[in-house]
Design an enzyme around this catalytic site. Structure first.
Site, PDB file in Angstrom:
ATOM      1  N   TYR A  76      50.455  22.989  52.951  1.00 17.12           N
ATOM      2  CA  TYR A  76      50.486  22.408  54.299  1.00 17.12           C
ATOM      3  C   TYR A  76      50.615  23.481  55.376  1.00 17.12           C
ATOM      4  O   TYR A  76      51.508  24.321  55.334  1.00 17.12           O
ATOM      5  CB  TYR A  76      51.659  21.451  54.382  1.00 17.12           C
ATOM      6  CG  TYR A  76      51.684  20.521  55.566  1.00 17.12           C
ATOM      7  CD1 TYR A  76      50.955  19.338  55.561  1.00 17.12           C
ATOM      8  CD2 TYR A  76      52.480  20.795  56.678  1.00 17.12           C
ATOM      9  CE1 TYR A  76      51.002  18.460  56.623  1.00 17.12           C
ATOM     10  CE2 TYR A  76      52.535  19.918  57.748  1.00 17.12           C
ATOM     11  CZ  TYR A  76      51.793  18.749  57.721  1.00 17.12           C
ATOM     12  OH  TYR A  76      51.846  17.880  58.788  1.00 17.12           O
ATOM     13  N   SER A 119      52.110  22.338  46.425  1.00 21.72           N
ATOM     14  CA  SER A 119      52.564  21.528  47.542  1.00 21.72           C
ATOM     15  C   SER A 119      51.424  20.627  48.025  1.00 21.72           C
ATOM     16  O   SER A 119      50.913  19.817  47.258  1.00 21.72           O
ATOM     17  CB  SER A 119      53.109  22.424  48.658  1.00 21.72           C
ATOM     18  OG  SER A 119      53.803  21.666  49.617  1.00 21.72           O
ATOM     19  N   GLN A 120      50.978  20.764  49.282  1.00 24.34           N
ATOM     20  CA  GLN A 120      49.825  19.970  49.715  1.00 24.34           C
ATOM     21  C   GLN A 120      48.632  20.216  48.802  1.00 24.34           C
ATOM     22  O   GLN A 120      47.905  19.273  48.438  1.00 24.34           O
ATOM     23  CB  GLN A 120      49.442  20.322  51.151  1.00 24.34           C
ATOM     24  CG  GLN A 120      48.186  19.615  51.640  1.00 24.34           C
ATOM     25  CD  GLN A 120      47.751  20.083  53.021  1.00 24.34           C
ATOM     26  OE1 GLN A 120      47.916  19.364  53.984  1.00 24.34           O
ATOM     27  NE2 GLN A 120      47.213  21.294  53.115  1.00 24.34           N
ATOM     28  N   ASP A 127      64.237  20.804  44.992  1.00 22.13           N
ATOM     29  CA  ASP A 127      63.161  20.751  45.982  1.00 22.13           C
ATOM     30  C   ASP A 127      63.396  19.585  46.939  1.00 22.13           C
ATOM     31  O   ASP A 127      63.231  18.424  46.586  1.00 22.13           O
ATOM     32  CB  ASP A 127      61.811  20.594  45.263  1.00 22.13           C
ATOM     33  CG  ASP A 127      60.615  20.724  46.187  1.00 22.13           C
ATOM     34  OD1 ASP A 127      60.805  20.720  47.419  1.00 22.13           O
ATOM     35  OD2 ASP A 127      59.493  20.835  45.668  1.00 22.13           O
ATOM     36  N   HIS A 147      61.537  24.491  46.999  1.00 23.98           N
ATOM     37  CA  HIS A 147      60.097  24.224  47.044  1.00 23.98           C
ATOM     38  C   HIS A 147      59.249  25.412  46.597  1.00 23.98           C
ATOM     39  O   HIS A 147      58.046  25.248  46.371  1.00 23.98           O
ATOM     40  CB  HIS A 147      59.695  23.774  48.450  1.00 23.98           C
ATOM     41  CG  HIS A 147      58.353  23.131  48.518  1.00 23.98           C
ATOM     42  ND1 HIS A 147      57.969  22.108  47.669  1.00 23.98           N
ATOM     43  CD2 HIS A 147      57.280  23.374  49.321  1.00 23.98           C
ATOM     44  CE1 HIS A 147      56.725  21.760  47.949  1.00 23.98           C
ATOM     45  NE2 HIS A 147      56.281  22.495  48.933  1.00 23.98           N
TER      46      HIS A 147
END
Length: 322
Positions: A92, A187-188, A273, A303
């Site tokens: 992201y 992540s994203q 996370d 994360h």
């Protein structure tokens, strides 16, 4: 923060309460059909980067609405026959950056295609170069609520479509072996790879790390860390719209794409996370449709997850697949 989500034994059994729309498959079939009405027009332009062990190409292809999306294609310099290809999606706020930031997968003898994320690339890394020309209804700053008034308008409809087209662009290069295509990201990028895993039926492998965009009903109420918090802050102003918002997000929930996964998968989760809570990751992992799946768990990480340890795990895992 120490452990804040479910205990690990409960995570391994957890199932999301996200409601799948009845027309989920029809929605995505129509979306991709409309995208494919535009010529893919994948163009690979050689770039002199000063790197001697790889060749790098600046890529442009037609994504959602035929709109141009950028990418980097990197391949070992001495390759003369088709090799496996790794298609990577970015976290992201980041963009495709600079070519020398992406050398791991080409160093393993594979081709590597990294997709720029439309409208992003200005929060970290080396930047991005893909605009998002689509407008939308009023939204909270960020990307999570852009076009959230309806599934047809939502930002990630465009991004997920771009991602499927990125796989098609990578496969169109004569030095890639389409049968040995891997999609991955963190992540994203992990959430996007899950979506692609549910939309492209003939991948060799899928490897989402600490994936975002999964189990929206739980994520939006469990963590107050961005980007999920953008949803809550939007609803703080747009009172009473929670069910409408969940109705839109259901078309983009990684849990529903995961149930359609048809390739071996290697997930990773981090138990501390707060950005992508472990229960939301396990929701997608537990729903994954292919029987060959595994998940690496990092007990005391946030994360950042497994970082280089997870990269090493993916290198080992992919030896037998692509």
């Amino acid at each position: 923060m120490a452990l804040f989500d479910l205990p690990l034994d409960e995570l391994r059994e957890y199932r999301s309460e996200s409601a799948e729309p009845e027309d989920f498959d029809a929605f995505w079939s129509k979306t991709l059909q409309e995208a494919r009405e535009h010529d893919l027009d994948a163009r690979f332009e050689f770039v002199d980067t000063g790197l001697s062990t790889v060749k790098v190409y600046d890529v442009t292809f037609a994504g959602f609405g035929g709109q141009p999306v950028k990418g980097w294609f990197t391949i070992p310099a001495e390759v003369s026959a088709p090799v496996p290809v790794v298609v990577e999606f970015i976290g992201y706020g980041g963009g495709r950056g600079l070519p020398h930031e992406h050398l791991l997968w080409a160093s393993s003898g594979r081709a590597h295609f990294v997709m720029d994320t439309r409208g992003q690339g200005s929060a970290w890394g080396g930047g991005g170069g893909t605009a998002d020309p689509q407008g939308g209804a009023p939204a909270y700053p960020g990307f999570m609520t852009r076009g959230i008034d309806a599934p047809e308008n939502y930002y990630y409809r465009r991004v997920f479509t771009d991602a499927v087209r990125a796989v098609e662009a990578a496969r169109s290069h004569p030095l890639t072996d389409p049968a040995r295509t891997v999609v991955l990201g963190g992540s994203q990028g992990g959430g996007i790879s899950i979506a692609v895993g549910g939309l492209v039926p003939d991948l060799a492998a899928v490897a989402p790390d600490v994936p975002f965009l999964c189990d929206f009903p739980r994520a939006a109420t469990l963590t107050d860390r961005h980007p999920y918090r953008e949803i809550g802050l939007y609803l703080k102003t747009h009172r009473g719209r929670y069910q409408d918002v969940l109705g839109t997000l259901a078309y983009f929930d990684g849990v529903h794409f995961a149930s359609r996964g048809r390739a071996p998968a290697l997930f990773s989760a981090a138990l501390e996370d707060q950005t992508c809570p472990p229960s939301t990751v396990f929701a997608a992992f537990n729903a994954w449709g292919h029987q060959e799946k595994q998940i690496e768990v990092y007990d005391f990480n946030d994360h950042e997850g497994g970082g280089p340890y997870q990269e090493a795990a993916k290198l080992r895992w992919l030896r037998a697949l692509a």
